[in-house]
Design a protein around this motif. Structure first.
Motif, PDB file in Angstrom:
ATOM      1  N   LYS A 126       3.115   3.803  21.183  1.00  0.00           N
ATOM      2  CA  LYS A 126       1.742   3.790  21.696  1.00  0.00           C
ATOM      3  C   LYS A 126       1.458   2.434  22.326  1.00  0.00           C
ATOM      4  O   LYS A 126       1.767   1.391  21.741  1.00  0.00           O
ATOM      5  N   LEU A 127       0.873   2.423  23.514  1.00  0.00           N
ATOM      6  CA  LEU A 127       0.591   1.195  24.236  1.00  0.00           C
ATOM      7  C   LEU A 127      -0.862   0.765  24.036  1.00  0.00           C
ATOM      8  O   LEU A 127      -1.750   1.603  23.889  1.00  0.00           O
ATOM      9  N   PRO A 128      -1.119  -0.546  24.059  1.00  0.00           N
ATOM     10  CA  PRO A 128      -2.498  -1.025  23.955  1.00  0.00           C
ATOM     11  C   PRO A 128      -3.271  -0.733  25.238  1.00  0.00           C
ATOM     12  O   PRO A 128      -2.684  -0.422  26.274  1.00  0.00           O
ATOM     13  N   ASN A 129      -4.579  -0.881  25.169  1.00  0.00           N
ATOM     14  CA  ASN A 129      -5.426  -0.598  26.324  1.00  0.00           C
ATOM     15  C   ASN A 129      -5.517  -1.763  27.299  1.00  0.00           C
ATOM     16  O   ASN A 129      -6.031  -1.608  28.409  1.00  0.00           O
ATOM     17  N   THR A 130      -5.055  -2.931  26.878  1.00  0.00           N
ATOM     18  CA  THR A 130      -5.123  -4.117  27.735  1.00  0.00           C
ATOM     19  C   THR A 130      -3.735  -4.706  27.939  1.00  0.00           C
ATOM     20  O   THR A 130      -2.839  -4.506  27.110  1.00  0.00           O
ATOM     21  N   PRO A 131      -3.525  -5.439  29.036  1.00  0.00           N
ATOM     22  CA  PRO A 131      -2.205  -6.035  29.294  1.00  0.00           C
ATOM     23  C   PRO A 131      -1.825  -7.043  28.219  1.00  0.00           C
ATOM     24  O   PRO A 131      -2.690  -7.692  27.623  1.00  0.00           O
ATOM     25  N   GLY A 132      -0.549  -7.179  27.977  1.00  0.00           N
ATOM     26  CA  GLY A 132      -0.083  -8.163  27.013  1.00  0.00           C
ATOM     27  C   GLY A 132       1.336  -7.889  26.571  1.00  0.00           C
ATOM     28  O   GLY A 132       2.034  -7.041  27.144  1.00  0.00           O
ATOM     29  N   ILE A 133       1.783  -8.622  25.550  1.00  0.00           N
ATOM     30  CA  ILE A 133       3.147  -8.518  25.048  1.00  0.00           C
ATOM     31  C   ILE A 133       3.199  -7.525  23.896  1.00  0.00           C
ATOM     32  O   ILE A 133       2.508  -7.683  22.886  1.00  0.00           O
ATOM     33  N   VAL A 134       4.014  -6.503  24.073  1.00  0.00           N
ATOM     34  CA  VAL A 134       4.173  -5.434  23.087  1.00  0.00           C
ATOM     35  C   VAL A 134       5.519  -5.603  22.386  1.00  0.00           C
ATOM     36  O   VAL A 134       6.516  -5.942  23.033  1.00  0.00           O
ATOM     37  N   SER A 135       5.560  -5.376  21.086  1.00  0.00           N
ATOM     38  CA  SER A 135       6.819  -5.470  20.346  1.00  0.00           C
ATOM     39  C   SER A 135       7.105  -4.175  19.610  1.00  0.00           C
ATOM     40  O   SER A 135       6.196  -3.396  19.307  1.00  0.00           O
ATOM     41  N   PHE A 136       8.389  -3.980  19.324  1.00  0.00           N
ATOM     42  CA  PHE A 136       8.817  -2.784  18.589  1.00  0.00           C
ATOM     43  C   PHE A 136       9.968  -3.145  17.672  1.00  0.00           C
ATOM     44  O   PHE A 136      10.973  -3.716  18.104  1.00  0.00           O
ATOM     45  N   ASN A 137       9.814  -2.828  16.374  1.00  0.00           N
ATOM     46  CA  ASN A 137      10.879  -3.049  15.392  1.00  0.00           C
ATOM     47  C   ASN A 137      11.764  -1.819  15.295  1.00  0.00           C
ATOM     48  O   ASN A 137      11.273  -0.715  15.032  1.00  0.00           O
ATOM     49  N   LEU A 138      13.053  -2.006  15.507  1.00  0.00           N
ATOM     50  CA  LEU A 138      13.986  -0.905  15.308  1.00  0.00           C
ATOM     51  C   LEU A 138      14.074  -0.620  13.812  1.00  0.00           C
ATOM     52  O   LEU A 138      14.327  -1.528  13.024  1.00  0.00           O
ATOM     53  N   PRO A 139      13.864   0.630  13.376  1.00  0.00           N
ATOM     54  CA  PRO A 139      13.874   0.938  11.941  1.00  0.00           C
ATOM     55  C   PRO A 139      15.214   0.584  11.289  1.00  0.00           C
ATOM     56  O   PRO A 139      16.278   0.728  11.905  1.00  0.00           O
ATOM     57  N   THR A 140      15.166   0.137  10.050  1.00  0.00           N
ATOM     58  CA  THR A 140      16.385  -0.288   9.359  1.00  0.00           C
ATOM     59  C   THR A 140      17.364   0.859   9.164  1.00  0.00           C
ATOM     60  O   THR A 140      18.578   0.647   9.184  1.00  0.00           O
ATOM     61  N   ASN A 141      16.865   2.079   8.967  1.00  0.00           N
ATOM     62  CA  ASN A 141      17.791   3.198   8.773  1.00  0.00           C
ATOM     63  C   ASN A 141      18.567   3.497  10.059  1.00  0.00           C
ATOM     64  O   ASN A 141      19.712   3.950  10.017  1.00  0.00           O
ATOM     65  N   VAL A 142      17.970   3.219  11.200  1.00  0.00           N
ATOM     66  CA  VAL A 142      18.663   3.400  12.480  1.00  0.00           C
ATOM     67  C   VAL A 142      19.735   2.344  12.635  1.00  0.00           C
ATOM     68  O   VAL A 142      20.882   2.620  13.011  1.00  0.00           O
ATOM     69  N   THR A 143      19.378   1.103  12.331  1.00  0.00           N
ATOM     70  CA  THR A 143      20.333   0.006  12.458  1.00  0.00           C
ATOM     71  C   THR A 143      21.556   0.225  11.579  1.00  0.00           C
ATOM     72  O   THR A 143      22.690   0.044  12.004  1.00  0.00           O
ATOM     73  N   ALA A 144      21.322   0.623  10.341  1.00  0.00           N
ATOM     74  CA  ALA A 144      22.426   0.781   9.398  1.00  0.00           C
ATOM     75  C   ALA A 144      23.407   1.864   9.830  1.00  0.00           C
ATOM     76  O   ALA A 144      24.611   1.738   9.634  1.00  0.00           O
ATOM     77  N   SER A 145      22.896   2.920  10.435  1.00  0.00           N
ATOM     78  CA  SER A 145      23.756   4.046  10.786  1.00  0.00           C
ATOM     79  C   SER A 145      24.257   4.019  12.229  1.00  0.00           C
ATOM     80  O   SER A 145      25.212   4.708  12.561  1.00  0.00           O
ATOM     81  N   VAL A 146      23.624   3.225  13.081  1.00  0.00           N
ATOM     82  CA  VAL A 146      23.933   3.281  14.515  1.00  0.00           C
ATOM     83  C   VAL A 146      24.369   1.943  15.096  1.00  0.00           C
ATOM     84  O   VAL A 146      25.373   1.843  15.792  1.00  0.00           O
ATOM     85  N   LEU A 147      23.610   0.877  14.822  1.00  0.00           N
ATOM     86  CA  LEU A 147      23.820  -0.404  15.493  1.00  0.00           C
ATOM     87  C   LEU A 147      24.981  -1.162  14.842  1.00  0.00           C
ATOM     88  O   LEU A 147      24.796  -2.051  14.025  1.00  0.00           O
ATOM     89  N   THR A 148      26.187  -0.811  15.220  1.00  0.00           N
ATOM     90  CA  THR A 148      27.397  -1.386  14.635  1.00  0.00           C
ATOM     91  C   THR A 148      27.529  -2.862  14.987  1.00  0.00           C
ATOM     92  O   THR A 148      27.326  -3.267  16.132  1.00  0.00           O
ATOM     93  N   VAL A 149      27.888  -3.670  14.008  1.00  0.00           N
ATOM     94  CA  VAL A 149      28.069  -5.101  14.218  1.00  0.00           C
ATOM     95  C   VAL A 149      29.208  -5.345  15.206  1.00  0.00           C
ATOM     96  O   VAL A 149      30.273  -4.727  15.119  1.00  0.00           O
ATOM     97  N   GLY A 150      28.969  -6.235  16.169  1.00  0.00           N
ATOM     98  CA  GLY A 150      30.008  -6.646  17.101  1.00  0.00           C
ATOM     99  C   GLY A 150      30.132  -5.825  18.361  1.00  0.00           C
ATOM    100  O   GLY A 150      30.971  -6.127  19.207  1.00  0.00           O
ATOM    101  N   LYS A 151      29.306  -4.797  18.534  1.00  0.00           N
ATOM    102  CA  LYS A 151      29.377  -3.958  19.727  1.00  0.00           C
ATOM    103  C   LYS A 151      28.099  -4.087  20.555  1.00  0.00           C
ATOM    104  O   LYS A 151      27.018  -4.308  20.019  1.00  0.00           O
ATOM    105  N   ASP A 152      28.243  -3.934  21.870  1.00  0.00           N
ATOM    106  CA  ASP A 152      27.095  -3.953  22.763  1.00  0.00           C
ATOM    107  C   ASP A 152      26.422  -2.586  22.796  1.00  0.00           C
ATOM    108  O   ASP A 152      27.101  -1.550  22.831  1.00  0.00           O
ATOM    109  N   PHE A 153      25.103  -2.600  22.795  1.00  0.00           N
ATOM    110  CA  PHE A 153      24.322  -1.382  22.936  1.00  0.00           C
ATOM    111  C   PHE A 153      23.283  -1.583  24.031  1.00  0.00           C
ATOM    112  O   PHE A 153      22.775  -2.686  24.211  1.00  0.00           O
TER     113      PHE A 153
END
Length: 232
Positions: free
Chosen positions: A101-128
């Protein structure tokens, strides 16, 4: 690749002094780089003088040691109320996708990748690869502005792990930046700014960090969301 990157980071940690709060990013050596690009206006979706812009280094690559890395973008005024984030492997196969969901005004938006995704998908040492698309018209993806980049989750060197363990909260962004770990340098500094938004030292440090990757035009843009940084 990981051994090479870790070696570079180890050298950086041993040879560079702690830069306190006012840090600058020192990129790892990765051969021929890609190049960061912002997304311009398509139709009437985006409005305002600035582009949709990922807050990443100019070579389009960022490293993280976090089990839940945070991504940042400048989002201008737009028709879209939501954006789609996708994480892909080196063969451009989608590993994870979600709507933000985006804010109604311009600015810097952040998003945390969920830990369960990282553990199962984001393999150490590989580019994604990752992509962020503004959903101006969900029925016509080709008209939606998008930006993309490359992220690698890595294991910190012994030198970096030791320094992080001893460092104060305020010194952690400088350690990450000096070691070439962009994602965590930006996220830990953003978290501090959310806690102490009027602290002039943090404001200056934020400006210096963005300036070191040629993003100084976005240094004064408001943080629309705060990262949830997991301490290591």
């Amino acid at each position: 690749m990981l051994a090479c990157l870790s070696s570079v980071l180890s050298v950086a940690m041993c040879s560079a002094p702690l830069l306190a709060i006012a840090q600058e990013y020192r990129p790892p050596q990765r051969g021929t780089p890609a190049r960061r690009e912002g997304a311009g206006t398509r139709g009437t979706c985006l409005r305002g003088p600035k582009l949709l812009m990922p807050l990443i280094p100019i070579d389009n690559f960022s490293a993280t040691v976090s089990s839940s890395p945070t991504f940042f973008w400048y989002v201008p005024r737009a028709e879209a109320q939501t954006a789609e984030f996708a994480l892909l492997d080196s063969n451009d196969q989608t590993l994870y996708k979600t709507v933000i969901k985006l804010p109604n005004t311009p600015g810097i938006v952040s998003f945390n990748l969920p830990t369960n995704v990282t553990a199962s998908v984001l393999t150490v040492g590989k580019d994604f690869h990752w992509q962020l698309s503004l959903l101006c018209d969900p029925s016509q993806p080709s008209v939606n502005p998008f930006v993309e980049g490359v992220v690698q989750r890595m294991k910190p060197s012994a030198a970096l792990a030791s320094q992080l363990k001893k460092a104060s909260v305020r010194d952690r962004p400088a350690l990450y930046a000096t070691a070439g770990i962009w994602q965590d340098a930006l996220a830990t500094l953003a978290q501090q700014r959310c806690t102490n938004p009027q602290d002039p030292r943090l404001v200056d440090s934020w400006s210096r960090l963005l300036q070191s990757v040629q993003l100084e035009d976005f240094a004064k843009e408001p943080l629309q969301s705060c990262p949830n940084v997991l301490q290591r």
